[in-house]
Each structure stands twice: as structure tokens, then as C-alpha cells.
Design a protein around this motif. Structure first.
Motif, PDB file in Angstrom:
ATOM      1  N   ARG A 112       0.833  -1.207   0.000  1.00  0.00           N
ATOM      2  CA  ARG A 112       0.000   0.000   0.000  1.00  0.00           C
ATOM      3  C   ARG A 112       0.865   1.253   0.000  1.00  0.00           C
ATOM      4  O   ARG A 112       1.903   1.298   0.661  1.00  0.00           O
ATOM      5  CB  ARG A 112      -0.932   0.011   1.225  1.00  0.00           C
ATOM      6  N   ASN A 113       0.435   2.266  -0.731  1.00  0.00           N
ATOM      7  CA  ASN A 113       1.234   3.482  -0.891  1.00  0.00           C
ATOM      8  C   ASN A 113       1.521   4.178   0.428  1.00  0.00           C
ATOM      9  O   ASN A 113       2.552   4.844   0.571  1.00  0.00           O
ATOM     10  CB  ASN A 113       0.528   4.460  -1.839  1.00  0.00           C
ATOM     11  N   LYS A 114       0.640   4.019   1.403  1.00  0.00           N
ATOM     12  CA  LYS A 114       0.810   4.773   2.650  1.00  0.00           C
ATOM     13  C   LYS A 114       2.047   4.343   3.439  1.00  0.00           C
ATOM     14  O   LYS A 114       2.461   5.038   4.360  1.00  0.00           O
ATOM     15  CB  LYS A 114      -0.439   4.658   3.511  1.00  0.00           C
ATOM     16  N   ILE A 117       4.758   6.923   3.817  1.00  0.00           N
ATOM     17  CA  ILE A 117       4.584   7.996   4.794  1.00  0.00           C
ATOM     18  C   ILE A 117       5.256   7.645   6.123  1.00  0.00           C
ATOM     19  O   ILE A 117       5.760   8.516   6.830  1.00  0.00           O
ATOM     20  CB  ILE A 117       3.083   8.277   5.008  1.00  0.00           C
TER      21      ILE A 117
END
Length: 208
Positions: A112-114, A117
Motif C-alpha cells: 500500500r502506498n501509505k 509515509i
């Protein structure tokens, strides 16, 4: 869906992966849970977590174990009644159980892209070789997280830090294996790791 994949890293170690496509009620069939396990699964607010919990019991059955053969120590590390080493993971629609004659750790994560972060929270040394603009950046971060989680499960020592104490050597995803280190309390330990990708998920495991 029944058993999704079986991996045999060596003659003493087996990994079994389950794709969780069944409903909660279907997974509950033909499973006998000890009282504390039943209380735990009934208390889960998320059906996804309930299904993950039950799929692990299905995987244990694939190894010939029942829920009563599994117990946890005060640090939350799982153990088997026959003394073999075990590691457990589940993420969304996949779960896995790893059983070996030596300490092991395994983790599955959805890509997942998160994760980009929070990368600064679990990566230090690895930033030196990661390419932040590469198409594979999210996959690379997910792999590093999986490896460090696997090391954490294997080492099972309070105070171990993903960022400070776990180091993942530069890797090639084409090779599907690499080396990682735990550098903790003036002791350095080397571990062989391996990894696979499937259906938008990454699975990594460490063997002592």
C-alpha cells in the motif's frame, strides 16, 4: 479457498499460506477452539480479523495441529506443544504459518502506498540504497517491513527496534532471497531471508 501455497525452505522448515475467501461461518465449521480462543474470536469487532484468526487454525490443521497445540508466552510469542518453532501472520485476505526445528519468523503485508509515509519510522540504513522515485519503491518498502517484522518475531526480545537494530542488506527482487542482521546489545546475528510476492501482497520469512 483451501491452502493457497506451500513452501519448503529446507528439510526442517515448511511455510503454508492460506487465501481467506471463505466466510466467517464457513471457517468456523470443523474447528474446535479452546475456551480462551473462542472468547477471543467472538470478541473481535472486525470480521476480517475473525476470518484471519480462524484461517490460522485451518493452517495449523494442515500441519496436523489443533488449537490446543498452540499457546503464547508473556511476550506474545506463539509456541507449539511439541517443541517445534512456529511463526504466524495474517494480512487482509492472506494468512501464513511457518513451522521449523529452529527459530523462524514470517510476515505478510499488503502493498500500500501509505507505507512511504511511515518509512522514516522503521528505516535508517536502508535509505542509502533505496530509490524513492523508482516504480518499485512501495514494494521495496513493504519487503523491508516484512523482513524486519520477521526478524522481530524470530528474535522475540523486548526493546528490539526495527529502525535501530534490524538491517536489511541490499537485495534484488529477482533473487527472492537475501541476508539481514540484528545488531542489538553488542551482539550481531546474521539471518537468511527469503520473500515472494503474490496478488499485491509481500511475504518474507527469516530462518536462524
Amino acid at each position: 479457498m483451501p491452502l493457497y501455497k506451500t513452501l519448503i525452505p529446507n528439510s526442517q522448515t515448511t511455510v503454508k499460506i492460506w487465501k481467506i475467501s471463505e466466510s466467517y461461518s464457513d471457517l468456523m465449521q470443523n474447528i474446535t477452539l479452546k475456551s480462551e480462543s473462542l472468547e477471543r474470536v467472538l470478541g473481535m469487532k472486525s470480521e476480517l480479523h475473525q476470518r484471519g484468526f480462524l484461517s490460522v487454525r485451518k493452517l495449523l490443521a494442515e500441519f496436523g495441529y489443533t488449537d490446543t497445540d498452540l499457546y503464547y508466552d508473556t511476550n506474545g510469542k506463539p509456541h507449539l506443544s511439541d517443541g517445534k518453532f512456529v511463526s504466524i501472520t495474517h494480512s487482509f485476505t492472506f494468512s501464513a504459518v511457518m513451522v521449523s526445528n529452529s527459530p523462524v519468523g514470517i510476515d505478510i503485508e499488503k502493498q500500500r502506498n501509505k507505507i512511504s509515509i511511515i518509512a522514516h519510522k522503521f528505516i535508517d540504513y536502508e535509505f542509502a540504497y533505496l530509490d524513492k522515485i523508482a516504480d518499485s519503491y512501495v514494494k521495496d518498502l513493504t519487503l523491508i517491513w516484512c523482513v524486519k517484522e520477521s526478524l522481530y518475531k524470530l528474535y522475540a526480545t523486548p526493546g528490539l527496534s526495527f529502525k535501530k537494530h534490524c538491517l536489511v542488506i541490499p537485495f534484488s527482487t529477482d533473487a527472492h532471497d537475501s541476508v539481514a542482521w540484528i545488531d542489538y546489545n553488542d551482539t550481531k546475528n546474521r539471518y537468511d531471508i527469503a520473500f515472494i510476492e503474490f496478488e499485491g501482497f509481500t511475504c518474507a520469512y527469516a530462518i536462524s
